[in-house]
Design a protein around this motif. Structure first.
Motif, PDB file in Angstrom:
ATOM      1  N   TRP A  72       0.837  -1.202   0.000  1.00 20.95           N
ATOM      2  CA  TRP A  72       0.000   0.000   0.000  1.00 20.95           C
ATOM      3  C   TRP A  72       0.874   1.255   0.000  1.00 20.95           C
ATOM      4  CZ3 TRP A  72      -0.680   4.044   3.490  1.00 20.95           C
ATOM      5  CH2 TRP A  72      -1.849   4.795   3.352  1.00 20.95           C
ATOM      6  N   TRP A  73       1.925   1.265   0.824  1.00 16.58           N
ATOM      7  CA  TRP A  73       2.829   2.398   0.863  1.00 16.58           C
ATOM      8  C   TRP A  73       3.592   2.546  -0.456  1.00 16.58           C
ATOM      9  CZ3 TRP A  73       2.933   6.574   3.566  1.00 16.58           C
ATOM     10  CH2 TRP A  73       2.438   6.586   4.884  1.00 16.58           C
ATOM     11  N   ALA A  74       3.989   1.438  -1.046  1.00 19.10           N
ATOM     12  CA  ALA A  74       4.762   1.493  -2.289  1.00 19.10           C
ATOM     13  C   ALA A  74       3.977   2.161  -3.416  1.00 19.10           C
ATOM     14  CB  ALA A  74       5.177   0.081  -2.708  1.00 19.10           C
ATOM     15  N   GLU A  75       2.648   2.088  -3.350  1.00 22.56           N
ATOM     16  CA  GLU A  75       1.797   2.656  -4.391  1.00 22.56           C
ATOM     17  C   GLU A  75       1.456   4.123  -4.164  1.00 22.56           C
ATOM     18  OE1 GLU A  75      -1.457  -0.046  -4.151  1.00 22.56           O
ATOM     19  OE2 GLU A  75      -0.442  -1.630  -5.299  1.00 22.56           O
ATOM     20  N   LYS A  76       1.893   4.700  -3.011  1.00 22.14           N
ATOM     21  CA  LYS A  76       1.600   6.096  -2.708  1.00 22.14           C
ATOM     22  C   LYS A  76       2.556   7.025  -3.459  1.00 22.14           C
ATOM     23  CE  LYS A  76      -1.842   5.191  -0.220  1.00 22.14           C
ATOM     24  NZ  LYS A  76      -3.175   5.485  -0.775  1.00 22.14           N
ATOM     25  N   PRO A  77       2.146   8.298  -3.659  1.00 23.15           N
ATOM     26  CA  PRO A  77       3.004   9.256  -4.370  1.00 23.15           C
ATOM     27  C   PRO A  77       4.354   9.418  -3.679  1.00 23.15           C
ATOM     28  CG  PRO A  77       0.782  10.137  -4.084  1.00 23.15           C
ATOM     29  CD  PRO A  77       0.850   8.886  -3.263  1.00 23.15           C
ATOM     30  N   GLN A  78       5.373   9.646  -4.466  1.00 19.26           N
ATOM     31  CA  GLN A  78       6.723   9.783  -3.908  1.00 19.26           C
ATOM     32  C   GLN A  78       6.806  10.960  -2.951  1.00 19.26           C
ATOM     33  OE1 GLN A  78       9.239   7.565  -4.358  1.00 19.26           O
ATOM     34  NE2 GLN A  78      10.261   8.752  -2.747  1.00 19.26           N
ATOM     35  N   VAL A  79       6.062  12.043  -3.228  1.00 19.12           N
ATOM     36  CA  VAL A  79       6.129  13.214  -2.360  1.00 19.12           C
ATOM     37  C   VAL A  79       5.635  12.877  -0.956  1.00 19.12           C
ATOM     38  CG1 VAL A  79       3.839  14.052  -3.083  1.00 19.12           C
ATOM     39  CG2 VAL A  79       5.503  15.655  -2.123  1.00 19.12           C
ATOM     40  N   LEU A  80       4.619  12.007  -0.854  1.00 13.17           N
ATOM     41  CA  LEU A  80       4.139  11.590   0.463  1.00 13.17           C
ATOM     42  C   LEU A  80       5.181  10.720   1.151  1.00 13.17           C
ATOM     43  CD1 LEU A  80       2.054  11.182   2.706  1.00 13.17           C
ATOM     44  CD2 LEU A  80       1.048   9.337   1.341  1.00 13.17           C
ATOM     45  N   LYS A  81       5.760   9.789   0.421  1.00 11.22           N
ATOM     46  CA  LYS A  81       6.779   8.925   1.020  1.00 11.22           C
ATOM     47  C   LYS A  81       7.978   9.741   1.492  1.00 11.22           C
ATOM     48  CE  LYS A  81       6.520   6.062  -2.559  1.00 11.22           C
ATOM     49  NZ  LYS A  81       6.719   4.900  -3.473  1.00 11.22           N
ATOM     50  N   ASP A  82       8.297  10.802   0.766  1.00 10.28           N
ATOM     51  CA  ASP A  82       9.399  11.669   1.196  1.00 10.28           C
ATOM     52  C   ASP A  82       9.044  12.401   2.485  1.00 10.28           C
ATOM     53  OD1 ASP A  82      10.897  10.894  -0.973  1.00 10.28           O
ATOM     54  OD2 ASP A  82      10.404  12.663  -2.188  1.00 10.28           O
ATOM     55  N   GLU A  83       7.777  12.840   2.620  1.00 12.59           N
ATOM     56  CA  GLU A  83       7.346  13.535   3.830  1.00 12.59           C
ATOM     57  C   GLU A  83       7.420  12.618   5.046  1.00 12.59           C
ATOM     58  OE1 GLU A  83       3.475  15.166   3.439  1.00 12.59           O
ATOM     59  OE2 GLU A  83       4.063  16.748   2.038  1.00 12.59           O
ATOM     60  N   VAL A  84       7.001  11.373   4.873  1.00  9.07           N
ATOM     61  CA  VAL A  84       6.894  10.443   5.993  1.00  9.07           C
ATOM     62  C   VAL A  84       8.242   9.811   6.330  1.00  9.07           C
ATOM     63  CG1 VAL A  84       5.842   8.276   6.759  1.00  9.07           C
ATOM     64  CG2 VAL A  84       4.466   9.977   5.549  1.00  9.07           C
ATOM     65  N   MET A  85       9.035   9.499   5.320  1.00  6.81           N
ATOM     66  CA  MET A  85      10.256   8.729   5.547  1.00  6.81           C
ATOM     67  C   MET A  85      11.545   9.472   5.241  1.00  6.81           C
ATOM     68  SD  MET A  85       8.960   5.006   4.126  1.00  6.81           S
ATOM     69  CE  MET A  85       7.927   5.644   2.807  1.00  6.81           C
ATOM     70  N   GLY A  86      11.442  10.676   4.664  1.00  4.46           N
ATOM     71  CA  GLY A  86      12.646  11.419   4.328  1.00  4.46           C
ATOM     72  C   GLY A  86      13.175  12.218   5.509  1.00  4.46           C
ATOM     73  N   GLY A  87      14.413  12.678   5.402  1.00  3.15           N
ATOM     74  CA  GLY A  87      14.987  13.515   6.446  1.00  3.15           C
ATOM     75  C   GLY A  87      15.527  12.717   7.617  1.00  3.15           C
ATOM     76  N   ASP A  88      15.800  13.410   8.702  1.00  3.80           N
ATOM     77  CA  ASP A  88      16.380  12.775   9.884  1.00  3.80           C
ATOM     78  C   ASP A  88      15.409  11.780  10.509  1.00  3.80           C
ATOM     79  OD1 ASP A  88      18.613  14.358   9.557  1.00  3.80           O
ATOM     80  OD2 ASP A  88      17.934  15.898  10.962  1.00  3.80           O
ATOM     81  N   CYS A  89      15.950  10.677  10.992  1.00  2.00           N
ATOM     82  CA  CYS A  89      15.124   9.675  11.666  1.00  2.00           C
ATOM     83  C   CYS A  89      15.909   9.134  12.867  1.00  2.00           C
ATOM     84  CB  CYS A  89      14.712   8.551  10.727  1.00  2.00           C
ATOM     85  SG  CYS A  89      16.102   7.680   9.967  1.00  2.00           S
TER      86      CYS A  89
END
Length: 226
Positions: A72-89
């Motif tokens: 389900w996550w793989a099918e989401k827009p890249q911009v959303l995946k960047d918001e949720v998983m990008g940057g510092d973690c």
């Protein structure tokens, strides 16, 4: 005594209480605002919480990854995946420690504060939160008496207060949400970003509180005229 309402939202890699966590966000909000406007619901002096999790820590600590949720996550827009998983973690335990400290910090200047923790649904975010705190043997500074299901509150009260035929709102939840004023800045974020979802849920809960407050005021006016 001061009530401090906070909405939390998780983005996860599974739907179970033991789900691996990608993001946790939390938003303080105010119930029964005198005028239902954004500035009265959200106090600019009250900081939000938003943290991304290093999924390697979830793997190492035995949290669940569900194949269908990952698809389900793989099918989401890249911009959303960047918001949720990008940057510092950060490791999940560290994120939860930071969250507990944040709750204490935002309530420190309140008189006898009671933190009420809201989440969208009765068996997802709160269940995940309690499971993670239990697994890491951390202390959550919120009484279990003060966990709230925002969806039930919005739908049941919204159907009764906003619709001529409440049963239609129970059968089709969208009919209730259509009656709630659109939140300013709705186009500035994306659903399934935990911070965006927490803000939107807070807005909806606060609106229902405002409607309950209006009815109480009307009843008080009638009583004063008797």
């Amino acid at each position: 005594m001061t009530i401090l309402d906070v909405t939390i939202d998780f983005e996860t890699c599974a739907l179970s209480a033991n789900a691996a966590v990608m993001q946790l966000a939390a938003v303080p909000f105010q119930r029964n605002p005198e005028a239902f406007i954004y500035q009265n619901v959200f106090d600019r002096d009250m900081p939000t919480f938003n943290a991304r999790v290093d999924l390697r820590s979830c793997v190492m600590d035995g949290f669940d990854f569900d194949k269908n949720t990952l698809k389900w996550w793989a099918e989401k827009p890249q911009v959303l995946k960047d918001e949720v998983m990008g940057g510092d973690c950060y490791p999940l335990k560290e994120v939860m420690e930071q969250f507990a400290e944040w709750l204490v910090d935002i309530s420190s200047d309140k008189e006898n504060p009671v933190i009420v923790l809201w989440a969208q649904g009765a068996d997802f975010d709160i269940a995940i939160l309690r499971n993670v705190f239990r697994k890491y043997q951390l202390t959550l500074p919120v009484s279990f008496h003060n966990f709230r299901d925002a969806r039930t509150f919005i739908i049941e009260n919204g159907a009764a207060l906003l619709l001529d035929h409440p049963e239609k709102g129970i059968a089709d939840n969208s009919k209730v949400y259509e009656k709630i004023p659109a939140m300013p800045g709705t186009n500035e974020g994306m659903p399934h970003n935990a911070l965006f979802d927490a803000v939107r849920t807070s807005w909806n809960v606060a609106y229902i509180f405002s409607q309950i407050g209006s009815i109480r005021s009307s009843i008080d006016d009638l009583r004063s005229k008797q």
